[in-house]
Write a protein that holds these residues in place. Sequence first.
Motif, short mmCIF file in Angstrom:
data_model
loop_
_atom_site.label_atom_id
_atom_site.label_comp_id
_atom_site.label_asym_id
_atom_site.label_seq_id
_atom_site.Cartn_x
_atom_site.Cartn_y
_atom_site.Cartn_z
N THR A 547 0.82 -1.23 0.00
CA THR A 547 0.00 0.00 0.00
C THR A 547 0.84 1.27 0.00
O THR A 547 0.30 2.37 -0.04
CB THR A 547 -0.94 0.01 1.22
OG1 THR A 547 -0.15 0.03 2.43
CG2 THR A 547 -1.86 -1.20 1.23
N GLY A 550 1.88 0.71 -4.33
CA GLY A 550 0.86 0.25 -5.28
C GLY A 550 1.25 -1.02 -6.01
O GLY A 550 0.54 -1.46 -6.91
N TRP A 581 -10.79 -5.46 -3.39
CA TRP A 581 -10.40 -4.88 -2.11
C TRP A 581 -11.35 -3.76 -1.70
O TRP A 581 -12.10 -3.23 -2.52
CB TRP A 581 -8.96 -4.33 -2.16
CG TRP A 581 -8.77 -3.06 -2.95
CD1 TRP A 581 -8.94 -1.78 -2.51
CD2 TRP A 581 -8.38 -2.96 -4.32
NE1 TRP A 581 -8.66 -0.88 -3.50
CE2 TRP A 581 -8.32 -1.58 -4.64
CE3 TRP A 581 -8.07 -3.89 -5.31
CZ2 TRP A 581 -7.97 -1.12 -5.90
CZ3 TRP A 581 -7.70 -3.42 -6.56
CH2 TRP A 581 -7.66 -2.06 -6.85
N ASN A 583 -11.11 -0.22 1.04
CA ASN A 583 -10.27 0.52 1.96
C ASN A 583 -11.08 1.61 2.64
O ASN A 583 -12.30 1.68 2.47
CB ASN A 583 -9.03 1.09 1.25
CG ASN A 583 -9.39 2.05 0.13
OD1 ASN A 583 -10.42 2.73 0.18
ND2 ASN A 583 -8.55 2.12 -0.89
N ILE A 603 -4.32 1.55 -4.84
CA ILE A 603 -4.16 0.89 -3.54
C ILE A 603 -3.17 1.62 -2.64
O ILE A 603 -2.94 1.21 -1.50
CB ILE A 603 -3.73 -0.58 -3.70
CG1 ILE A 603 -2.32 -0.68 -4.27
CG2 ILE A 603 -4.72 -1.37 -4.53
CD1 ILE A 603 -1.75 -2.08 -4.20
N LEU A 605 -2.09 4.10 0.05
CA LEU A 605 -2.85 4.65 1.17
C LEU A 605 -2.12 5.80 1.84
O LEU A 605 -0.89 5.90 1.80
CB LEU A 605 -3.09 3.55 2.21
CG LEU A 605 -3.83 2.29 1.76
CD1 LEU A 605 -3.98 1.34 2.95
CD2 LEU A 605 -5.19 2.61 1.16
N TRP A 610 -6.46 2.07 5.89
CA TRP A 610 -6.20 0.63 5.83
C TRP A 610 -6.88 0.04 4.60
O TRP A 610 -7.82 0.62 4.05
CB TRP A 610 -6.69 -0.08 7.10
CG TRP A 610 -8.15 0.18 7.42
CD1 TRP A 610 -8.64 1.18 8.21
CD2 TRP A 610 -9.29 -0.55 6.91
NE1 TRP A 610 -10.01 1.13 8.25
CE2 TRP A 610 -10.44 0.07 7.46
CE3 TRP A 610 -9.44 -1.64 6.08
CZ2 TRP A 610 -11.73 -0.38 7.19
CZ3 TRP A 610 -10.73 -2.10 5.80
CH2 TRP A 610 -11.85 -1.48 6.36
N LEU A 611 -6.42 -1.13 4.20
CA LEU A 611 -6.97 -1.82 3.04
C LEU A 611 -7.04 -3.32 3.34
O LEU A 611 -6.12 -3.88 3.96
CB LEU A 611 -6.10 -1.58 1.82
CG LEU A 611 -6.43 -2.29 0.50
CD1 LEU A 611 -6.04 -1.41 -0.70
CD2 LEU A 611 -5.70 -3.65 0.38
N TYR A 625 0.44 -8.25 3.11
CA TYR A 625 0.50 -6.79 2.97
C TYR A 625 1.87 -6.29 3.43
O TYR A 625 2.63 -7.00 4.09
CB TYR A 625 -0.58 -6.12 3.85
CG TYR A 625 -1.98 -6.61 3.60
CD1 TYR A 625 -2.74 -6.08 2.55
CD2 TYR A 625 -2.57 -7.57 4.42
CE1 TYR A 625 -4.05 -6.52 2.33
CE2 TYR A 625 -3.86 -8.00 4.21
CZ TYR A 625 -4.59 -7.49 3.16
OH TYR A 625 -5.88 -7.91 2.94
N ASN A 629 0.44 -1.66 6.57
CA ASN A 629 -0.98 -2.01 6.44
C ASN A 629 -1.38 -3.10 7.43
O ASN A 629 -2.50 -3.10 7.96
CB ASN A 629 -1.32 -2.44 5.02
CG ASN A 629 -2.82 -2.50 4.78
OD1 ASN A 629 -3.52 -1.49 4.90
ND2 ASN A 629 -3.32 -3.69 4.48
#
Length: 960
Positions: A547, A550, A581, A583, A603, A605, A610-611, A625, A629
């Motif tokens: 995250t 990407g 996903w 987030n 993706i 962040l 959070w994702l 992750y 994350n």
Amino acid sequence: MGKGLYITKGVAVACAVLAIGAVATIIALSVAYSKEKPGSEAASTASPVGTSTPSTPKEPWQRFRLPDTLAPLWYNATLRPRLEPNAEGLYIFTGHSLVVFKCVRATDLILIHSNKLNLTTFQGFHVKLKGLDGGPAPSLRKTWLEVPTQYLVVRLNSFLAAGSAYELYTEFVGELSDELGGFYRSEYIEDGVKRVVATTQMESTDARKAFPCFDEPAMKAVFHMTLIHPQGTVALSNSMDLDAVNISIDGQNLIRTRFEPTERMSTYLLAFVVSEFTYAGKTQGADDVSIRIWARKTAIEEGQGDYALQKTGPILAFFEGYYNSTYPLSKSDQIALPDFAAGAMENWGLITYRETNLLYNPEVSSNADKEKVATTISHELAHMWFGNLVTMKWWNDLWLNEGFASYVSYLGANYAQPTWNMLDLIVLNEIIGVMAVDALASSHPLSSKEEDIMKPEHIMELFDSITYSKGAAVLRMLSEFITETIFSQGLHTYLEEFKYNNTVYKDLWKHLQMAVDKGGIPLPDSVEAIMNRWILQMGFPLITVDTKTGKITQKHFLLDPKSVVDRPSEFNYEWIVPITWVNTRASIQQYWLVGKEATNKDIVLNADEWLVANIDMKGFYRVNYDSDNWERLLAKLSSKHVDIPVINRAQIIDDAFNLAKANIVNTTLALRTTKFLSKEIEYVPWETATRNLGYFYLMFDRSEVYGPMQAYIRKLVGPLFDYFRTLTVNWTTIPTGHTDQYNQVNAISLACKTGVEGCKDLTTGLFKNWMQNPAKNTISPNLRSTVYCNAIAGGGVKEWDFAWSMYKNAAVASEANKLMAALSCTTQPWLLNRYLDYCLDPEKIRKQDAASTIAYIASNPIGQSLAWDFVRARWSHIFHDYGGGSFSFDRLIKVVTRRFSTEFEYNQLLRFKEDHPGQFGSSTMALEQALEKTKANMDWVTNNKDLVLEWFTSEASSPV
């Protein structure tokens, strides 16, 4: 077909100690059988079957596949089972059959399957051959039985003419044995009288035990069946009876029941039953389909078939709508058998079940028992189209039958019971468990090469969790990314084009692609290109999401990173992956990963976001992750766990624990994913955590880690125990929600296991009350498994003997199952050894239950070594006397060895393999997997024991 060895959900979450013709002919038959017990023809996958067949067969009768020279058109078979033993103590059946076949290519050889049948000879030959349509038949040169390949071989003096039809006639005697395969007998006691049922189980290669036939799934034909049976019995078969008339043979008054010709179908779907059963029934739909639930008279009179009758109609109607195809038969008989090796069998028009999977008594059966009935009925009814109407060409595509039925069984059950959250439970029941198997280097692809699946034991190896559960998982994933509507439309055209015929998996991809094209669904490649990667190579990917950058990557996930994958893959263990996903700032997003890696800036962040990927675990992959994350997800679970979807809360736990096993993340990170459970009340996360912590019990319950681990889990489960005690008004009511009922059992089981105050008093008190008044069991059916187990574990011989008495007298199979499992919970080694001895006495433990009972005992920390010694010492007896009709030896091997984590145990397992060459049959692959798992366990314990001890010690003493 339903799965074999069942350790039911209720038992799995409840049992605290389990954790987580003529006299000469008949005599000849008896002698032949004494030499050829079930399994004697079986060999390991590395050696040929039998000693007379060379490793490279030169003659057609030495090969395990039929030549493509003949095609059956129809059979006319008459069978007469004897429900009483003869003078030699044998139960037999006699019969005669003819098969009309067409010669496709000129040949002077007829091969037809026949196994364990003593054939009458006519002027020195086993058969009579007749030409049809006025054509002559070649004279017979020689006939014999080729035992290793299970053929009746007919050599001719001249050639059959291509395009011509012929009739082959045989007469025979067979044993109506108790081996649970072919035409066999089942026994039960009713009104103090032993009664015998003559019944069948033909899948996969046992129709040849009933009469000579072309016993391959692509050799479809029409069957005209006749059964001759005693007065007072009823005969059933795939189709409706035409007539039942009284006849006399040798002074005996009998009944001859003839049946309507079947639809064109495969031999493995044949079924016939002679019994004293009765039924509950009704008609369904515009075509007045007759629905009947058959069972023992007392079971039907008590209403145990009512739930199945109530739900069969709606599920049948659901599948008619789902497939957009009318049910192809005039009746749907379902019958509960006292002795049955599998869970159920989808015989067209006459589905056979274990009693536990069809009968339900609300006063005795639990919530889990009810779910098992609904899902099993749904699984088998799904087959009426997918598998029966359209059938795989060969067993290498068994997953096409069983994976599909396993998936859509949840759709059917969800339709019949919409409040049960069945679409969530598929994650627990199918996906999470099979991922652990498919992460082994000894796993196998869903679809094998046809030439690799030849012998009967090769076929039986395919009846495993990969075929059923992974098959369900990847079809669920496919249905999700093309949409359920498009998936259903593709199934309709597939069924329409191939009805009454056979297919390979590519035929399904073709029709789903047609539906995708028509519906305008955007995909990164064709359905075939995407899905072949999921079915033609074993395993699945680990998706790593960064995250911060990407970047998204994939690699083949292996539970043991040091294991060597020696199975080649044309796709180099790379998948086309549908990634979803959510987030903090976005709803569900989807992205296709094509290739080893890609970058998606969506993706990336911010610091406070959070994702979570793989929403509801619709994709068959694990997720890792970046460390930031992971920390945000742990913080979210700690602060407001309900913000993360319930299935993904379970997924986070399961992924973390498995990544830790693979040394990809630290084991303490995995353990930290459980800390929020002190505030969690949902079943799916709790059950997932319980299973994963169960591995820690398996590895450490004989070490100093055990005490601190118990203290930590006690701290987690205490609030859940209190929650359900309050919710149920001190255990006097039942939670409303389906999964809440399961989690109540989880709460009590874990609380008693870890010593939560009040739990032991609850379970022992309830059991003591029952012992004082055996005629009145007031324990809630949902709680019986855990109460029985804990009370027997905490008691002695008095409690064990009482439970054994209740088991032997149980009138409902599901109640007997609960007691059978709970008896293994005792902590007294001598009682466990006695119970192991009972397992090989069919008068005490039915053959269908022997493997599962040994597995229950092996799940007990005290019983594990006892069960392992027992299995090693008795393996030849177990394999030869119990192997013929059992679908569960692979699971037995897995359960008995799952605690293995030392070099000594690994060497014992190697010695076991060496001591029994060629005696593993369908459990050969399971043995290899056990060796691989043991190696992985050894490494894991070495690397993690001190770390885990320190973490549990610290957390057990910290505030909640």
